[in-house]
Design an enzyme around this catalytic site. Structure first.
Site, PDB file in Angstrom:
ATOM      1  N   ASP A  16     -31.929   3.085  -4.156  1.00 21.53           N
ATOM      2  CA  ASP A  16     -32.247   4.503  -4.294  1.00 21.53           C
ATOM      3  C   ASP A  16     -33.595   4.650  -4.982  1.00 21.53           C
ATOM      4  O   ASP A  16     -34.321   3.661  -5.206  1.00 21.53           O
ATOM      5  CB  ASP A  16     -31.096   5.270  -4.996  1.00 21.53           C
ATOM      6  CG  ASP A  16     -31.039   5.042  -6.505  1.00 21.53           C
ATOM      7  OD1 ASP A  16     -31.869   4.270  -7.041  1.00 21.53           O
ATOM      8  OD2 ASP A  16     -30.162   5.642  -7.146  1.00 21.53           O
ATOM      9  N   HIS A  17     -33.922   5.879  -5.361  1.00 23.46           N
ATOM     10  CA  HIS A  17     -35.235   6.167  -5.961  1.00 23.46           C
ATOM     11  C   HIS A  17     -35.395   5.546  -7.344  1.00 23.46           C
ATOM     12  O   HIS A  17     -36.504   5.482  -7.856  1.00 23.46           O
ATOM     13  CB  HIS A  17     -35.428   7.686  -6.036  1.00 23.46           C
ATOM     14  CG  HIS A  17     -34.294   8.372  -6.748  1.00 23.46           C
ATOM     15  ND1 HIS A  17     -33.064   8.544  -6.152  1.00 23.46           N
ATOM     16  CD2 HIS A  17     -34.181   8.881  -7.991  1.00 23.46           C
ATOM     17  CE1 HIS A  17     -32.252   9.151  -7.004  1.00 23.46           C
ATOM     18  NE2 HIS A  17     -32.900   9.360  -8.130  1.00 23.46           N
ATOM     19  N   CYS A  73     -30.103   0.350  -7.844  1.00 26.24           N
ATOM     20  CA  CYS A  73     -30.282   1.752  -8.240  1.00 26.24           C
ATOM     21  C   CYS A  73     -30.856   1.720  -9.653  1.00 26.24           C
ATOM     22  O   CYS A  73     -31.332   0.672 -10.101  1.00 26.24           O
ATOM     23  CB  CYS A  73     -28.983   2.555  -8.119  1.00 26.24           C
ATOM     24  SG  CYS A  73     -27.652   2.052  -9.211  1.00 26.24           S
ATOM     25  N   GLY A  74     -30.815   2.833 -10.364  1.00 31.26           N
ATOM     26  CA  GLY A  74     -31.446   2.854 -11.684  1.00 31.26           C
ATOM     27  C   GLY A  74     -30.854   1.810 -12.614  1.00 31.26           C
ATOM     28  O   GLY A  74     -31.570   1.083 -13.303  1.00 31.26           O
ATOM     29  N   THR A  75     -29.523   1.748 -12.627  1.00 30.61           N
ATOM     30  CA  THR A  75     -28.829   0.796 -13.500  1.00 30.61           C
ATOM     31  C   THR A  75     -28.173  -0.341 -12.726  1.00 30.61           C
ATOM     32  O   THR A  75     -27.778  -1.341 -13.323  1.00 30.61           O
ATOM     33  CB  THR A  75     -27.698   1.517 -14.254  1.00 30.61           C
ATOM     34  OG1 THR A  75     -26.847   2.113 -13.265  1.00 30.61           O
ATOM     35  CG2 THR A  75     -28.244   2.587 -15.176  1.00 30.61           C
ATOM     36  N   GLY A  76     -27.978  -0.151 -11.444  1.00 30.16           N
ATOM     37  CA  GLY A  76     -27.183  -1.080 -10.640  1.00 30.16           C
ATOM     38  C   GLY A  76     -25.701  -0.725 -10.681  1.00 30.16           C
ATOM     39  O   GLY A  76     -24.902  -1.228  -9.895  1.00 30.16           O
ATOM     40  N   ILE A  77     -25.340   0.168 -11.595  1.00 33.33           N
ATOM     41  CA  ILE A  77     -23.910   0.478 -11.790  1.00 33.33           C
ATOM     42  C   ILE A  77     -23.361   1.323 -10.634  1.00 33.33           C
ATOM     43  O   ILE A  77     -22.372   0.949  -9.994  1.00 33.33           O
ATOM     44  CB  ILE A  77     -23.683   1.193 -13.139  1.00 33.33           C
ATOM     45  CG1 ILE A  77     -24.070   0.281 -14.311  1.00 33.33           C
ATOM     46  CG2 ILE A  77     -22.218   1.614 -13.278  1.00 33.33           C
ATOM     47  CD1 ILE A  77     -24.076   0.986 -15.675  1.00 33.33           C
ATOM     48  N   GLY A  78     -24.008   2.443 -10.377  1.00 28.09           N
ATOM     49  CA  GLY A  78     -23.485   3.351  -9.350  1.00 28.09           C
ATOM     50  C   GLY A  78     -23.387   2.691  -7.993  1.00 28.09           C
ATOM     51  O   GLY A  78     -22.375   2.799  -7.288  1.00 28.09           O
ATOM     52  N   HIS A 106     -17.945 -18.369  -9.068  1.00 29.94           N
ATOM     53  CA  HIS A 106     -16.558 -17.981  -9.349  1.00 29.94           C
ATOM     54  C   HIS A 106     -16.057 -16.849  -8.462  1.00 29.94           C
ATOM     55  O   HIS A 106     -14.883 -16.817  -8.118  1.00 29.94           O
ATOM     56  CB  HIS A 106     -16.417 -17.550 -10.818  1.00 29.94           C
ATOM     57  CG  HIS A 106     -16.454 -18.704 -11.774  1.00 29.94           C
ATOM     58  ND1 HIS A 106     -16.069 -18.605 -13.096  1.00 29.94           N
ATOM     59  CD2 HIS A 106     -16.828 -19.991 -11.606  1.00 29.94           C
ATOM     60  CE1 HIS A 106     -16.210 -19.776 -13.695  1.00 29.94           C
ATOM     61  NE2 HIS A 106     -16.677 -20.639 -12.812  1.00 29.94           N
ATOM     62  N   ARG A 140      -9.501 -23.261  -7.854  1.00 25.15           N
ATOM     63  CA  ARG A 140      -8.745 -22.140  -8.436  1.00 25.15           C
ATOM     64  C   ARG A 140      -9.466 -20.809  -8.198  1.00 25.15           C
ATOM     65  O   ARG A 140      -8.822 -19.756  -8.129  1.00 25.15           O
ATOM     66  CB  ARG A 140      -8.488 -22.364  -9.924  1.00 25.15           C
ATOM     67  CG  ARG A 140      -9.727 -22.346 -10.798  1.00 25.15           C
ATOM     68  CD  ARG A 140      -9.397 -22.709 -12.249  1.00 25.15           C
ATOM     69  NE  ARG A 140     -10.518 -22.502 -13.144  1.00 25.15           N
ATOM     70  CZ  ARG A 140     -11.549 -23.343 -13.282  1.00 25.15           C
ATOM     71  NH1 ARG A 140     -11.605 -24.444 -12.554  1.00 25.15           N
ATOM     72  NH2 ARG A 140     -12.524 -23.095 -14.131  1.00 25.15           N
ATOM     73  N   HIS A 141     -10.765 -20.873  -8.045  1.00 24.75           N
ATOM     74  CA  HIS A 141     -11.516 -19.628  -7.808  1.00 24.75           C
ATOM     75  C   HIS A 141     -11.222 -19.080  -6.407  1.00 24.75           C
ATOM     76  O   HIS A 141     -11.231 -17.869  -6.196  1.00 24.75           O
ATOM     77  CB  HIS A 141     -13.012 -19.867  -8.007  1.00 24.75           C
ATOM     78  CG  HIS A 141     -13.320 -20.377  -9.381  1.00 24.75           C
ATOM     79  ND1 HIS A 141     -13.119 -19.610 -10.502  1.00 24.75           N
ATOM     80  CD2 HIS A 141     -13.743 -21.588  -9.814  1.00 24.75           C
ATOM     81  CE1 HIS A 141     -13.431 -20.322 -11.576  1.00 24.75           C
ATOM     82  NE2 HIS A 141     -13.806 -21.525 -11.180  1.00 24.75           N
TER      83      HIS A 141
HETATM   84  C1  RB5 Z   1     -30.338   8.098 -10.206  1.00 23.19           C
HETATM   85  O1  RB5 Z   1     -30.989   8.979 -11.068  1.00 23.19           O
HETATM   86  C2  RB5 Z   1     -29.406   7.186 -10.991  1.00 23.19           C
HETATM   87  O2  RB5 Z   1     -28.305   7.887 -11.435  1.00 23.19           O
HETATM   88  C3  RB5 Z   1     -28.980   6.021 -10.128  1.00 23.19           C
HETATM   89  O3  RB5 Z   1     -30.113   5.327  -9.711  1.00 23.19           O
HETATM   90  C4  RB5 Z   1     -28.087   4.985 -10.774  1.00 23.19           C
HETATM   91  O4  RB5 Z   1     -28.612   4.532 -11.982  1.00 23.19           O
HETATM   92  C5  RB5 Z   1     -26.662   5.307 -10.869  1.00 23.19           C
HETATM   93  O5  RB5 Z   1     -25.837   4.477 -11.258  1.00 23.19           O
END
Ligand code: RB5
Length: 157
Positions: A16-17, A73-78, A106, A140-141
């Site tokens: 994403d951006h 993405c910004g954090t990789g989390i979303g 693993h 095991r993995h």
């Molecule tokens: C976008 O602003 C941001 O929320 C997205 O890139 C990401 O970090 C979400 O997890």
């Protein structure tokens, strides 16, 4: 004489951006090594939604022939949360060379996620290289990954 074996990998990427420059950095690094990259992410800071980018990479990966995928993405989390809701995807949110290696050894991850706004302890390409140089340990993995597949297929509550 030492032999150098070059393994060319096919990799699908989407972002994403929040991760345009990280995508450019990793893509250039991969291409400099001769790997083949399909870039489905945005190349400008125009706003897009990370679940849509995960979906786009998934649709491409499902066509077959890819070694793995990279989601940013910004954090990789979303984008990793989104990817892990898609059948067959095991997306690891990696932070450093250790977690990248373990994601492959693993978890047999077929996607990795990273964040464009995250301060990593080493250059992100080194983290990617750690993932690419590792291989699934099996044993095991493999039993644990089989359980992940069961969860994915909805056979276990
Ligand atoms: C976008 O602003 C941001 O929320 C997205 O890139 C990401 O970090 C979400 O997890």
């Amino acid at each position: 004489m030492d032999r150098v074996i070059l393994v060319v990998m096919r990799i699908v990427m989407a972002n994403d951006h929040g991760a345009v420059s990280l995508k450019m950095e990793l893509k250039s690094w991969l291409e400099a090594q001769g790997h083949l990259v399909t870039n489905l992410g945005v190349d400008t800071e125009e706003r897009v939604d990370y679940p849509d980018m995960a979906r786009a990479a998934y649709a491409e990966y499902e066509k077959g022939g890819y070694d793995f995928g990279i989601l940013l993405c910004g954090t990789g989390i979303g984008i990793s949360i989104a990817a892990n809701k898609l059948r067959g995807i095991r997306c690891a949110l990696v932070h450093d060379e250790f977690t990248a290696t373990m994601a492959r050894e693993h978890n047999d991850a077929n996607f990795i996620a990273m964040g464009g706004r995250v301060a990593y302890p080493v250059p992100p390409a080194k983290i990617l290289a750690a993932f690419m140089n590792a291989s699934f340990a099996g044993g095991r993995h493999a039993e644990r990954v089989a359980k992940l597949v069961e969860l994915d297929q909805g056979r276990k509550a």
